[in-house]
Design an enzyme around this catalytic site. Sequence first.
Site, PDB file in Angstrom:
ATOM      1  N   ARG A   1       0.825  -1.203   0.000  1.00 49.97           N
ATOM      2  CA  ARG A   1       0.000   0.000   0.000  1.00 49.97           C
ATOM      3  C   ARG A   1       0.864   1.259   0.000  1.00 49.97           C
ATOM      4  NH1 ARG A   1      -4.739  -2.617   2.945  1.00 49.97           N
ATOM      5  NH2 ARG A   1      -6.585  -1.569   2.197  1.00 49.97           N
TER       6      ARG A   1
ATOM      7  N   ARG B   1     -20.881  -2.696   3.726  1.00 47.87           N
ATOM      8  CA  ARG B   1     -20.147  -3.939   4.016  1.00 47.87           C
ATOM      9  C   ARG B   1     -20.456  -4.444   5.424  1.00 47.87           C
ATOM     10  NH1 ARG B   1     -14.044  -4.083   2.440  1.00 47.87           N
ATOM     11  NH2 ARG B   1     -13.876  -2.227   3.740  1.00 47.87           N
TER      12      ARG B   1
HETATM   13  P1  AMP Z   1      -8.215  -3.893   4.466  1.00 48.58           P
HETATM   14  O1  AMP Z   1      -8.923  -5.034   5.111  1.00 48.58           O
HETATM   15  O2  AMP Z   1      -7.294  -4.320   3.345  1.00 48.58           O
HETATM   16  O3  AMP Z   1      -9.141  -2.772   4.060  1.00 48.58           O
HETATM   17  O4  AMP Z   1      -7.233  -3.278   5.583  1.00 48.58           O
HETATM   18  C1  AMP Z   1      -7.771  -2.726   6.780  1.00 48.58           C
HETATM   19  C2  AMP Z   1      -6.786  -1.742   7.359  1.00 48.58           C
HETATM   20  O5  AMP Z   1      -5.578  -2.424   7.732  1.00 48.58           O
HETATM   21  C3  AMP Z   1      -6.325  -0.633   6.425  1.00 48.58           C
HETATM   22  O6  AMP Z   1      -7.246   0.450   6.359  1.00 48.58           O
HETATM   23  C4  AMP Z   1      -5.018  -0.223   7.091  1.00 48.58           C
HETATM   24  O7  AMP Z   1      -5.229   0.548   8.253  1.00 48.58           O
HETATM   25  C5  AMP Z   1      -4.457  -1.581   7.526  1.00 48.58           C
HETATM   26  N1  AMP Z   1      -3.635  -2.170   6.453  1.00 48.58           N
HETATM   27  C6  AMP Z   1      -3.935  -3.249   5.668  1.00 48.58           C
HETATM   28  N2  AMP Z   1      -2.955  -3.493   4.793  1.00 48.58           N
HETATM   29  C7  AMP Z   1      -1.994  -2.551   5.022  1.00 48.58           C
HETATM   30  C8  AMP Z   1      -0.731  -2.251   4.429  1.00 48.58           C
HETATM   31  N3  AMP Z   1      -0.254  -2.971   3.396  1.00 48.58           N
HETATM   32  N4  AMP Z   1      -0.027  -1.201   4.929  1.00 48.58           N
HETATM   33  C9  AMP Z   1      -0.486  -0.478   5.961  1.00 48.58           C
HETATM   34  N5  AMP Z   1      -1.672  -0.686   6.553  1.00 48.58           N
HETATM   35  C10 AMP Z   1      -2.427  -1.711   6.089  1.00 48.58           C
END
Ligand code: AMP
Length: 218
Positions: free
Chosen positions: A88, A126
């Site tokens: 990310r 969601r």
């Molecule tokens: P997601 O389920 O992919 O939407 O991830 C939920 C949250 O986890 C994100 O909004 C970030 O706060 C954190 N997160 C997930 N993947 C990453 C990443 N690669 N780098 C930093 N934070 C992450």
Amino acid sequence: MILVLLGAPGAGKGTQAGMLAAATGAAHVATGDLFRAEIAAGTPLGLAAKEFIDAGRLVPDEVTIGMIRARLAEPDAAGTVILDGFPRTVAQASALDEAFGASGRTISAVLLEVARADLEARITGRRVCASCGRSYHLVNKPPQRAGRCDACDSPLVTRSDDAPETVAARLANQLESLAAVADHYRTSGRLRVVDGSGRIDAVGGRLAAAAAEIGTGR
Ligand code: AMP
């Protein structure tokens, strides 16, 4: 090979990565799911990550990169891996290149492109299973029985970071770094863009076609 599935929060990465992994036998590795498991287990990593996640911010690179390195060293990640939610940031993308460049594993990215207005509706609708983490949407992917998970019958809840008051901040924080990560792959000729709007199965068909061209499953 490693297929990086890029997309804004709410673009459908989790749903689509899960479907593609099931169809191809690839491992589905989602950093958001890894963080949520750490939080549920009450580990120090989970506690550190929770405050960033609940504020709609990215977890710091060193924490995230360390966690994903450990996950990708597990046996099921030796074949094709679909990465959902990682990288990310450009630093994360570079770390991934460094970790696997020498091994000869190809890293390709697909960007699921969804209009900003649609993202908010997808996020606020969601619901996730409190027990197994399976994801639903009130309109686009409703459970068979309202409020209960199809797989394990546990209650469905709203993710803490999906609360309407955090969604705008989360999108603002993450869209900019998403564009930079997409550029990282575009400039090295490793990016494909797939239209992520419309029905889940239609997007899945477009994604499967792109993945087949890249060679996922091999
Ligand atoms: P997601 O389920 O992919 O939407 O991830 C939920 C949250 O986890 C994100 O909004 C970030 O706060 C954190 N997160 C997930 N993947 C990453 C990443 N690669 N780098 C930093 N934070 C992450």
